[in-house]
Each structure stands twice: as structure tokens, then as C-alpha cells.
Design a protein around this motif. Structure first.
Motif, mmCIF file in Angstrom:
data_model
loop_
_atom_site.group_PDB
_atom_site.id
_atom_site.type_symbol
_atom_site.label_atom_id
_atom_site.label_comp_id
_atom_site.label_asym_id
_atom_site.label_seq_id
_atom_site.Cartn_x
_atom_site.Cartn_y
_atom_site.Cartn_z
ATOM 1 N N PRO A 199 56.174 91.902 -4.459
ATOM 2 C CA PRO A 199 55.303 92.237 -3.303
ATOM 3 C C PRO A 199 54.255 91.161 -2.770
ATOM 4 C CG PRO A 199 55.300 93.668 -5.322
ATOM 5 C CD PRO A 199 55.777 92.341 -5.553
ATOM 6 N N MET A 200 53.656 90.317 -3.683
ATOM 7 C CA MET A 200 53.088 89.131 -2.968
ATOM 8 C C MET A 200 53.849 88.175 -2.103
ATOM 9 S SD MET A 200 51.113 85.970 -5.248
ATOM 10 C CE MET A 200 52.910 85.140 -5.252
ATOM 11 N N VAL A 201 55.057 87.966 -2.329
ATOM 12 C CA VAL A 201 56.090 87.361 -1.462
ATOM 13 C C VAL A 201 56.072 88.033 -0.274
ATOM 14 C CG1 VAL A 201 58.053 86.274 -1.021
ATOM 15 C CG2 VAL A 201 57.034 86.080 -3.258
ATOM 16 N N VAL A 202 56.437 89.181 -0.418
ATOM 17 C CA VAL A 202 56.716 90.124 0.930
ATOM 18 C C VAL A 202 55.557 90.000 1.709
ATOM 19 C CG1 VAL A 202 57.103 92.813 1.616
ATOM 20 C CG2 VAL A 202 58.512 91.551 -0.230
ATOM 21 N N LEU A 203 54.492 90.178 1.438
ATOM 22 C CA LEU A 203 53.178 90.193 2.029
ATOM 23 C C LEU A 203 52.497 89.059 2.671
ATOM 24 C CD1 LEU A 203 51.348 93.066 0.075
ATOM 25 C CD2 LEU A 203 52.608 93.227 2.429
ATOM 26 N N PHE A 204 52.663 87.915 1.986
ATOM 27 C CA PHE A 204 52.044 86.489 2.174
ATOM 28 C C PHE A 204 53.110 85.289 2.107
ATOM 29 C CE2 PHE A 204 49.131 89.444 -0.514
ATOM 30 C CZ PHE A 204 48.420 89.698 0.774
ATOM 31 N N GLY A 205 54.343 85.519 1.844
ATOM 32 C CA GLY A 205 55.095 84.548 1.622
ATOM 33 C C GLY A 205 55.014 83.527 0.374
ATOM 34 N N TYR A 206 55.653 82.382 0.516
ATOM 35 C CA TYR A 206 55.663 81.479 -0.418
ATOM 36 C C TYR A 206 54.360 80.592 -0.712
ATOM 37 C CZ TYR A 206 57.565 78.361 -3.971
ATOM 38 O OH TYR A 206 58.061 77.594 -5.244
ATOM 39 N N PRO A 207 53.818 80.514 -2.019
ATOM 40 C CA PRO A 207 52.396 79.904 -1.912
ATOM 41 C C PRO A 207 52.398 78.132 -1.631
ATOM 42 C CG PRO A 207 53.319 80.455 -4.170
ATOM 43 C CD PRO A 207 54.369 81.125 -3.140
ATOM 44 N N LYS A 208 51.359 77.961 -1.652
ATOM 45 C CA LYS A 208 51.593 76.223 -1.628
ATOM 46 C C LYS A 208 51.153 75.632 -2.891
ATOM 47 C CE LYS A 208 48.438 74.442 1.234
ATOM 48 N NZ LYS A 208 47.053 74.017 1.963
ATOM 49 N N ARG A 209 50.833 76.209 -3.976
ATOM 50 C CA ARG A 209 50.744 75.575 -5.205
ATOM 51 C C ARG A 209 50.906 76.743 -6.284
ATOM 52 N NH1 ARG A 209 46.356 72.829 -5.089
ATOM 53 N NH2 ARG A 209 44.764 74.067 -6.418
ATOM 54 N N ILE A 210 51.609 76.404 -7.411
ATOM 55 C CA ILE A 210 51.652 77.362 -8.649
ATOM 56 C C ILE A 210 51.196 76.704 -9.765
ATOM 57 C CG2 ILE A 210 53.240 78.793 -9.797
ATOM 58 C CD1 ILE A 210 55.261 78.659 -7.514
ATOM 59 N N GLU A 211 50.220 77.630 -10.674
ATOM 60 C CA GLU A 211 49.858 77.113 -11.811
ATOM 61 C C GLU A 211 49.981 78.008 -12.919
ATOM 62 O OE1 GLU A 211 45.924 76.148 -10.949
ATOM 63 O OE2 GLU A 211 46.347 74.366 -10.077
ATOM 64 N N ALA A 212 50.715 77.919 -13.861
ATOM 65 C CA ALA A 212 50.961 78.875 -14.691
ATOM 66 C C ALA A 212 50.693 78.467 -16.414
ATOM 67 C CB ALA A 212 52.704 79.224 -14.738
ATOM 68 N N ASN A 313 63.273 93.519 1.357
ATOM 69 C CA ASN A 313 64.041 93.083 0.407
ATOM 70 C C ASN A 313 64.779 92.133 0.749
ATOM 71 O OD1 ASN A 313 62.263 94.679 -0.966
ATOM 72 N ND2 ASN A 313 63.730 95.599 -2.550
ATOM 73 N N SER A 314 64.622 91.106 1.584
ATOM 74 C CA SER A 314 65.396 90.268 2.323
ATOM 75 C C SER A 314 65.828 89.220 1.480
ATOM 76 C CB SER A 314 64.650 89.689 3.558
ATOM 77 O OG SER A 314 63.523 88.826 2.980
ATOM 78 N N HIS A 315 66.866 88.489 1.881
ATOM 79 C CA HIS A 315 67.618 87.325 1.138
ATOM 80 C C HIS A 315 66.406 86.050 0.871
ATOM 81 C CE1 HIS A 315 71.864 88.173 2.556
ATOM 82 N NE2 HIS A 315 71.432 89.191 1.735
ATOM 83 N N SER A 316 65.763 85.930 2.006
ATOM 84 C CA SER A 316 64.697 85.034 1.821
ATOM 85 C C SER A 316 63.486 85.299 0.802
ATOM 86 C CB SER A 316 63.842 84.550 3.349
ATOM 87 O OG SER A 316 62.941 83.927 3.261
#
Length: 344
Positions: A199-212, A313-316
Motif C-alpha cells: 500500500p505504501m508503494v501504491v500511494l507514495f512510490g519507491y522510497p529514496k532510502r531503505i533501512e532495515a 496492483n500494477s506491474h510497476s
């Protein structure tokens, strides 16, 4: 001119709990017709058919023990793939190369290489491919999307899906069940963490940075994790676990207010609270259908309209989500056999 198709004949791969849940929702769409079931054994396949209230007596529904045999038959137009994650790409690509449309359970694939190969096959063979991520197609997710503007500039997305798995008890006793088996491309992020990410990707796209950060279980996969996502004006934080429970809600925190969801995987209630809590408004929409109905309906709409992908729920969006999961796994040190020998 040929008559316009109004029914879609489905075959299903997998006779598990999730397939049964999907069929319950699918029965609410009159265009859905179950014509084939593929299981590892004929006995299990026939038992599953009976469990779901179908009959084999009239010959309109067949049980297969081979995916190849099922997709070579004239019994199906589309296939619902609900096999272990490690088989999603291989089986979906096989189906699509035989001209079958594919609704594939989440996560779409083991990794981004497999997901990209699936999308390429969909476009090359002119068939529909959609990830079965159900929450993003429901009325209450649409209510969320339609009301986000009301909370002003969004500063934080927070979501939590932590659910203790009974399979973890087996793991502690040395028995590795599917849910914690990296050979099947499984783990907490792939199983339930994905619900917080998509849902985050659907609403806001791909993030600039990821920290896990996270905790690995003895089988070598992730038992739980915390992931922070940096966007231009917002931070996303998700918590997920299969080794502990949580009852925290999902929140979209804006400068003018906050929208809260009771759960991210099944959204039953959402409210908008104005800044400083001065007013609370219930945004919940009536949900008249089974929660799985909406993904089936979306998929059939696409298929009958001769469209290759969903807008939501797109390919992208599916590709971005898998890319995020890959990066989370990399940071946590979780690897799958499919990463070394991806199916292409």
C-alpha cells in the motif's frame, strides 16, 4: 463477429487455505467459473473440490496433478497461482506462455529478477498478469486514497502487521514448516510484511532510502523486522513479525490530521482525526462483498477488457515492492536459493 465473453474459466494451482478463501470470494462474482484444480495428488485435489462445495460428477470440473497438463487443456482461460513463493515465477510463466491469464498470490515472485521475467512474459504473450494483493482493491482502501488530501502534507506512514505463527512453535522444536523455509522463498517479510509495503508503494512510490533491522530464526529467514523508508517529505516505518503479536494500528500522519486504519491486511474501519484531536470522522465505507471478491472482480475486469495490468496492483507497483523486499532481505542477510539460480 464472435460473441463477447461474459464468463471466465479458472484453474487454480494449490489446494491450501488461501485458495479456499479466494474461492469463497470468487463465488460472489457471477463471471467466475471454476473448471480445473491442480494439486500434488489426485486424492487431495478431489477432497479439496468437495470441501469447497463443487462436484466432479458432471465433468465440468477436472482435477489435474500436473500444471503442464492443466494449461495444455482447453478447460481454462485463466489461472490462480497459490503455490509456494519459489514456484510463482516458473508456474506463472508456463501458464502465460500457453496463453493463460494469471492472478498470482503475493508476493509476486522470489525476487525482482523473477518478477521482471513474469512481467515481460505477460506483455510478450498478450495476457493479463496481476498480483493478488487484496487490501489495495477494497472499498476502504479507496476511501483512504480519496481522503488523504484532507490531512495536508503527509509526514509519516506507520504500519504494523505482527502475528505469532503456530509454525514457529514447530521451528523451535526443529521442524521447518513452509512458512519459515527459505528454500520456498518464505519468511516474515514475504508472508505478511509485504502487506505493509505494497500500500505504501501504491500511494507514495519507491522510497529514496531503505533501512532495515530484524531478527533471523534458525532456518535462516527473517522472523521479524523493522524498516524505515525515506521519501522527500515523509518517513515510512513498518513493523512486521511472525514470532510475536501486536495490536497497533496503521496511521497516515499529516500536518492537518491523521487517518488511522484498524488493520492493513483487512481494512474494516478507518477514521480521520483532525490536528490535536479536535474532531474525529468515520470514513469507513460499507463492505458488501467478501474481502477476496474485489481482487477477483478487478482481475476479471482487466481480462475481459483485454488489459495487461491493473492501475492499482500494477506491474510497476509489484516490481517496486519486490525490489524493496530484496533490499530488506539483503540488509538482514536473508538469501533464497532462487537468488542464485533465478527462474527465467
Amino acid at each position: 463477429m464472435g460473441q463477447k465473453r461474459t464468463k471466465v474459466r479458472f484453474g487454480v494451482i494449490g489446494t491450501n487455505y488461501i485458495t479456499g478463501k479466494m474461492l469463497t470470494g470468487a463465488k460472489e462474482d457471477g463471471r467466475f467459473v471454476l473448471t480445473a484444480v491442480c494439486s500434488r495428488t489426485r486424492e487431495r485435489g478431489e477432497a479439496f473440490v468437495q470441501e469447497q462445495g463443487y462436484s466432479l460428477e458432471r465433468g465440468e470440473l477436472k482435477v489435474f496433478t500436473s500444471v503442464e497438463e492443466m494449461v495444455e487443456s482447453s478447460f481454462v482461460d485463466a489461472v490462480y497461482v497459490a503455490s509456494p513463493n519459489s514456484l510463482h515465477a516458473q508456474q506463472s510463466i508456463l501458464c502465460m506462455k500457453r496463453g493463460k491469464h494469471v492472478l498470482c498470490e503475493k508476493p509476486l515472485a522470489s525476487n525482482v529478477a523473477e518478477a521482471a521475467a513474469m512481467i515481460t512474459t505477460s506483455l510478450q504473450y498478450g495476457v493479463t498478469l496481476m498480483e493478488a494483493m487484496k487490501p489495495t482493491l477494497t472499498p476502504n482502501f479507496l476511501a483512504l486514497r480519496d481522503n488523504l488530501y484532507r490531512i495536508g502534507t503527509i509526514r509519516r506512514y506507520f504500519s504494523c502487521y505482527c502475528q505469532y505463527s503456530s509454525r514457529y512453535d514447530d521451528l523451535k522444536n526443529g521442524i521447518v514448516q513452509n512458512a519459515f523455509n527459505p528454500a520456498l522463498s518464505n519468511g516474515a517479510m514475504s508472508d505478511i510484511g509485504v502487506y505493509t509495503v505494497y500500500p505504501m508503494v501504491v500511494l507514495f512510490g519507491y522510497p529514496k532510502r531503505i533501512e532495515a533491522t530484524g531478527i533471523l530464526v534458525p532456518s535462516g529467514t527473517d522472523g521479524q523486522g523493522t524498516v524505515n523508508f525515506l521519501y522527500d517529505e515523509m518517513i515510512g516505518t513498518v513493523l512486521y513479525s511472525k514470532i510475536a503479536d501486536s495490536f497497533l494500528h496503521t496511521e497516515f500522519q499529516g500536518e492537518e490530521g491523521t487517518i488511522m486504519l484498524d488493520r492493513i491486511n483487512v481494512i474494516s474501519r478507518l477514521t480521520l482525526t483532525s490536528r490535536s484531536g479536535r474532531a474525529v470522522e468515520d470514513l469507513t465505507r460499507p463492505v458488501e462483498k467478501n474481502e477476496f471478491y474485489y481482487e477477483i472482480s478487478e482481475f476479471i475486469d482487466l481480462l475481459l477488457a483485454d488489459k495487461r495490468e491493473s492501475v492499482v496492483n500494477s506491474h510497476s507497483n509489484s516490481l517496486s515492492t519486490i525490489k524493496i523486499i530484496d533490499e530488506v532481505r539483503r540488509q538482514l542477510g536473508v538469501s533464497y536459493p532462487a537468488d542464485v539460480h533465478p527462474f527465467t
